[in-house]
Design an enzyme around this catalytic site. Structure first.
Site, PDB file in Angstrom:
ATOM      1  N   HIS A 144    -115.132  37.375 -61.312  1.00  0.00           N
ATOM      2  CA  HIS A 144    -113.807  37.491 -60.686  1.00  0.00           C
ATOM      3  C   HIS A 144    -112.710  37.249 -61.727  1.00  0.00           C
ATOM      4  O   HIS A 144    -111.749  38.017 -61.846  1.00  0.00           O
ATOM      5  CB  HIS A 144    -113.697  36.492 -59.527  1.00  0.00           C
ATOM      6  CG  HIS A 144    -112.369  36.466 -58.842  1.00  0.00           C
ATOM      7  ND1 HIS A 144    -112.150  37.009 -57.600  1.00  0.00           N
ATOM      8  CD2 HIS A 144    -111.176  35.946 -59.245  1.00  0.00           C
ATOM      9  CE1 HIS A 144    -110.877  36.833 -57.263  1.00  0.00           C
ATOM     10  NE2 HIS A 144    -110.265  36.191 -58.232  1.00  0.00           N
ATOM     11  N   GLU A 145    -112.865  36.163 -62.496  1.00  0.00           N
ATOM     12  CA  GLU A 145    -111.819  35.814 -63.473  1.00  0.00           C
ATOM     13  C   GLU A 145    -111.726  36.836 -64.592  1.00  0.00           C
ATOM     14  O   GLU A 145    -110.624  37.252 -64.963  1.00  0.00           O
ATOM     15  CB  GLU A 145    -112.073  34.421 -64.059  1.00  0.00           C
ATOM     16  CG  GLU A 145    -112.164  33.294 -63.044  1.00  0.00           C
ATOM     17  CD  GLU A 145    -111.055  33.294 -62.022  1.00  0.00           C
ATOM     18  OE1 GLU A 145    -111.264  32.739 -60.935  1.00  0.00           O
ATOM     19  OE2 GLU A 145    -109.984  33.882 -62.266  1.00  0.00           O
ATOM     20  N   HIS A 148    -109.867  39.880 -63.645  1.00  0.00           N
ATOM     21  CA  HIS A 148    -108.402  39.778 -63.728  1.00  0.00           C
ATOM     22  C   HIS A 148    -107.918  40.287 -65.096  1.00  0.00           C
ATOM     23  O   HIS A 148    -106.879  40.946 -65.207  1.00  0.00           O
ATOM     24  CB  HIS A 148    -107.931  38.343 -63.506  1.00  0.00           C
ATOM     25  CG  HIS A 148    -107.806  37.941 -62.069  1.00  0.00           C
ATOM     26  ND1 HIS A 148    -107.075  38.665 -61.149  1.00  0.00           N
ATOM     27  CD2 HIS A 148    -108.310  36.886 -61.400  1.00  0.00           C
ATOM     28  CE1 HIS A 148    -107.137  38.069 -59.970  1.00  0.00           C
ATOM     29  NE2 HIS A 148    -107.891  36.990 -60.085  1.00  0.00           N
ATOM     30  N   TYR A 159     -98.904  40.750 -59.254  1.00  0.00           N
ATOM     31  CA  TYR A 159     -99.626  39.727 -58.508  1.00  0.00           C
ATOM     32  C   TYR A 159     -98.830  39.168 -57.324  1.00  0.00           C
ATOM     33  O   TYR A 159     -98.595  37.960 -57.197  1.00  0.00           O
ATOM     34  CB  TYR A 159    -100.045  38.578 -59.439  1.00  0.00           C
ATOM     35  CG  TYR A 159    -101.225  37.775 -58.961  1.00  0.00           C
ATOM     36  CD1 TYR A 159    -101.097  36.425 -58.640  1.00  0.00           C
ATOM     37  CD2 TYR A 159    -102.486  38.357 -58.837  1.00  0.00           C
ATOM     38  CE1 TYR A 159    -102.180  35.679 -58.208  1.00  0.00           C
ATOM     39  CE2 TYR A 159    -103.574  37.618 -58.405  1.00  0.00           C
ATOM     40  CZ  TYR A 159    -103.417  36.279 -58.084  1.00  0.00           C
ATOM     41  OH  TYR A 159    -104.497  35.542 -57.660  1.00  0.00           O
ATOM     42  N   GLU A 168    -106.386  41.007 -56.431  1.00  0.00           N
ATOM     43  CA  GLU A 168    -107.416  40.074 -55.980  1.00  0.00           C
ATOM     44  C   GLU A 168    -108.682  40.784 -55.516  1.00  0.00           C
ATOM     45  O   GLU A 168    -109.800  40.370 -55.831  1.00  0.00           O
ATOM     46  CB  GLU A 168    -106.890  39.194 -54.851  1.00  0.00           C
ATOM     47  CG  GLU A 168    -106.273  37.916 -55.361  1.00  0.00           C
ATOM     48  CD  GLU A 168    -107.254  37.108 -56.171  1.00  0.00           C
ATOM     49  OE1 GLU A 168    -108.358  36.802 -55.669  1.00  0.00           O
ATOM     50  OE2 GLU A 168    -106.949  36.806 -57.350  1.00  0.00           O
ATOM     51  N   ASP A 223     -99.020  32.027 -50.856  1.00  0.00           N
ATOM     52  CA  ASP A 223    -100.064  32.680 -51.667  1.00  0.00           C
ATOM     53  C   ASP A 223     -99.577  34.000 -52.273  1.00  0.00           C
ATOM     54  O   ASP A 223    -100.258  35.036 -52.229  1.00  0.00           O
ATOM     55  CB  ASP A 223    -101.304  32.913 -50.784  1.00  0.00           C
ATOM     56  CG  ASP A 223    -102.500  33.487 -51.533  1.00  0.00           C
ATOM     57  OD1 ASP A 223    -102.666  33.182 -52.729  1.00  0.00           O
ATOM     58  OD2 ASP A 223    -103.261  34.248 -50.911  1.00  0.00           O
ATOM     59  N   HIS A 228    -104.707  36.362 -51.714  1.00  0.00           N
ATOM     60  CA  HIS A 228    -106.106  35.997 -51.457  1.00  0.00           C
ATOM     61  C   HIS A 228    -106.475  36.184 -49.994  1.00  0.00           C
ATOM     62  O   HIS A 228    -107.606  35.893 -49.592  1.00  0.00           O
ATOM     63  CB  HIS A 228    -106.360  34.533 -51.843  1.00  0.00           C
ATOM     64  CG  HIS A 228    -106.232  34.244 -53.289  1.00  0.00           C
ATOM     65  ND1 HIS A 228    -105.056  33.806 -53.864  1.00  0.00           N
ATOM     66  CD2 HIS A 228    -107.134  34.349 -54.292  1.00  0.00           C
ATOM     67  CE1 HIS A 228    -105.239  33.635 -55.156  1.00  0.00           C
ATOM     68  NE2 HIS A 228    -106.475  33.957 -55.455  1.00  0.00           N
TER      69      HIS A 228
HETATM   70  C1  LIG Z   1    -110.603  29.098 -56.818  1.00  0.00           C
HETATM   71  C2  LIG Z   1    -109.321  29.836 -57.095  1.00  0.00           C
HETATM   72  C3  LIG Z   1    -108.086  29.288 -56.761  1.00  0.00           C
HETATM   73  C4  LIG Z   1    -106.914  30.013 -57.018  1.00  0.00           C
HETATM   74  C5  LIG Z   1    -106.945  31.281 -57.609  1.00  0.00           C
HETATM   75  C6  LIG Z   1    -108.174  31.856 -57.927  1.00  0.00           C
HETATM   76  C7  LIG Z   1    -108.242  33.248 -58.514  1.00  0.00           C
HETATM   77  O1  LIG Z   1    -108.920  33.440 -59.552  1.00  0.00           O
HETATM   78  O2  LIG Z   1    -107.583  34.143 -57.932  1.00  0.00           O
HETATM   79  C8  LIG Z   1    -109.363  31.117 -57.690  1.00  0.00           C
HETATM   80  O3  LIG Z   1    -110.582  31.622 -58.083  1.00  0.00           O
HETATM   81  C9  LIG Z   1    -111.190  32.522 -57.237  1.00  0.00           C
HETATM   82  O4  LIG Z   1    -110.673  33.012 -56.289  1.00  0.00           O
HETATM   83  C10 LIG Z   1    -112.624  32.755 -57.637  1.00  0.00           C
HETATM   84  C11 LIG Z   1    -113.410  33.789 -56.979  1.00  0.00           C
HETATM   85  C12 LIG Z   1    -113.641  32.328 -56.636  1.00  0.00           C
HETATM   86 ZN   LIG Z   2    -108.322  35.930 -58.421  1.00  0.00          ZN
END
Ligand SMILES: Cc1cccc(C(=O)O)c1OC(=O)C1CC1
Ligand SMILES: [Zn+2]
Ligand SMILES: [Ca+2]
Length: 313
Positions: A144-145, A148, A159, A168, A223, A228
């Site tokens: 996921h990261e 990005h 974003y 996302e 958010d 998300h």
């Molecule tokens: C845990 C978390 C908090 C805030 C932003 C993100 C983000 O990277 O958008 C995040 O990571 C995820 O969503 C990963 C997939 C679990």
């Molecule tokens: Zn993310």
């Protein structure tokens, strides 16, 4: 004094043993792999914040080439796996397509329930042990990261609001393509004391309160305008394209994960742009599927039906 490539081993967050590339130099082994692009390096942030100039921190080392820091082991080994996915499946050399070095820092912040791409590198919190355990402990989080970073170097989706939800969703989509045995996100590190749950579900976003139809989109300011949250709408469309199903009375015949991944990769890298909306997403996916499989293909039909099923026409 040369920096010799080596193979190290270690225990991950969940207690599993894995191997990965290290570099031997001056009597010490480092979490530094040299064979993938310009390299993969994993650092210890020593609780520095994700905004701190102290990042990336200290390159993680061992005198024995055995590593016991689970968060570091997983951040490093999973970065290799995500690099390999993009290279082997999509022909993309690292997140920028030009072999950019992949840098990660673990133990960022204190009990930080977050992970992120901060524009230059990945950062992982340790979690507070209730909401999360160390976040690099799940392959889909790492995917996921790093996705990005792929998005930032391609469509560069803004974003916030609908483009942010697509940003996302792209990260969740490729997380699910890499961690390909389920359609859940974060299940290995989310709520360690509660089995079977996840941060998000692509097969049933509503299981975690996220919308699965455009008419149910969040329109508030939380958010970044629900990036998300509204990601669930596009995540559901992706799930339907791959697996098929009937959603709000609309039936989709699935085409499988691999073709779905190719459609979204082409949409992301060729057709989406910073201000793309959900309507743009539908068109980008239809056009990508048309390019790949032909206008009258079942793949194109699946894309059209899936977006109709989630209320995006
Ligand atoms: C845990 C978390 C908090 C805030 C932003 C993100 C983000 O990277 O958008 C995040 O990571 C995820 O969503 C990963 C997939 C679990
Ligand atoms: Zn993310
Ligand atoms: Ca998963």
């Amino acid at each position: 004094w040369n920096a010799a490539e080596a193979t190290g081993s270690g225990t991950g967050v969940l207690g599993d043993t894995k191997t990965f590339e290290t570099t031997y130099s001056g009597g010490t082994y480092y979490l530094w792999g040299q064979s993938r692009g310009e390299g993969i390096k994993t650092h210890h942030a020593k609780n520095a914040s994700y905004t701190s100039p102290k990042l990336p921190g200290t390159l993680i080392s061992s005198t024995t080439n055995t590593f016991t820091d689970g968060a570091a082991v997983d951040a490093h080994a999973y970065a290799e796996k995500v690099y390999d996915y993009y290279k082997l499946v999509h022909g993309r050399n690292s997140y920028d397509g030009n072999g950019a070095a992949i840098v990660s820092s673990v133990h960022v912040g204190r009990s930080w329930n977050n992970a992120a791409w901060i524009g230059t590198q990945m950062v992982y919190g340790d979690g507070d042990g209730m909401t999360f355990r160390p976040l690099s402990g799940d392959l889909d989080v790492v995917a996921h990261e790093l996705t990005h970073a792929v998005t930032d170097t391609t469509a560069d989706l803004i974003y916030q609001n609908e483009s942010g939800a697509l940003n996302e969703s792209m990260s969740d989509i490729f997380a699910a393509m890499v961690d390909s045995d389920n359609w859940l996100i974060g299940e290995d590190v989310y709520t360690p004391n509660i089995p079977g749950d996840a941060l998000r579900s692509m097969s049933d976003p509503a299981a975690y309160g996220d919308p699965d139809h455009y008419s149910k989109r969040y329109t508030g300011n939380e958010d970044n305008g629900g990036v998300h949250i509204n990601s669930g709408i596009n995540n559901k469309a992706c799930y339907l394209i791959a697996q098929g199903g009937t959603h709000y009375g609309v039936t989709v015949t699935g085409i499988g994960r691999d073709k779905t991944a190719k459609i979204y990769y082409r949409a992301l890298t060729v057709y989406l742009h910073p201000s793309s909306t959900f309507a743009d997403m539908r068109q980008a996916a239809v056009q990508a599927a048309t390019d790949l499989y032909g206008a009258s293909s079942p793949e194109v039909q699946a894309v059209k039906n899936a977006y109709t099923a989630v209320g995006v026409n």
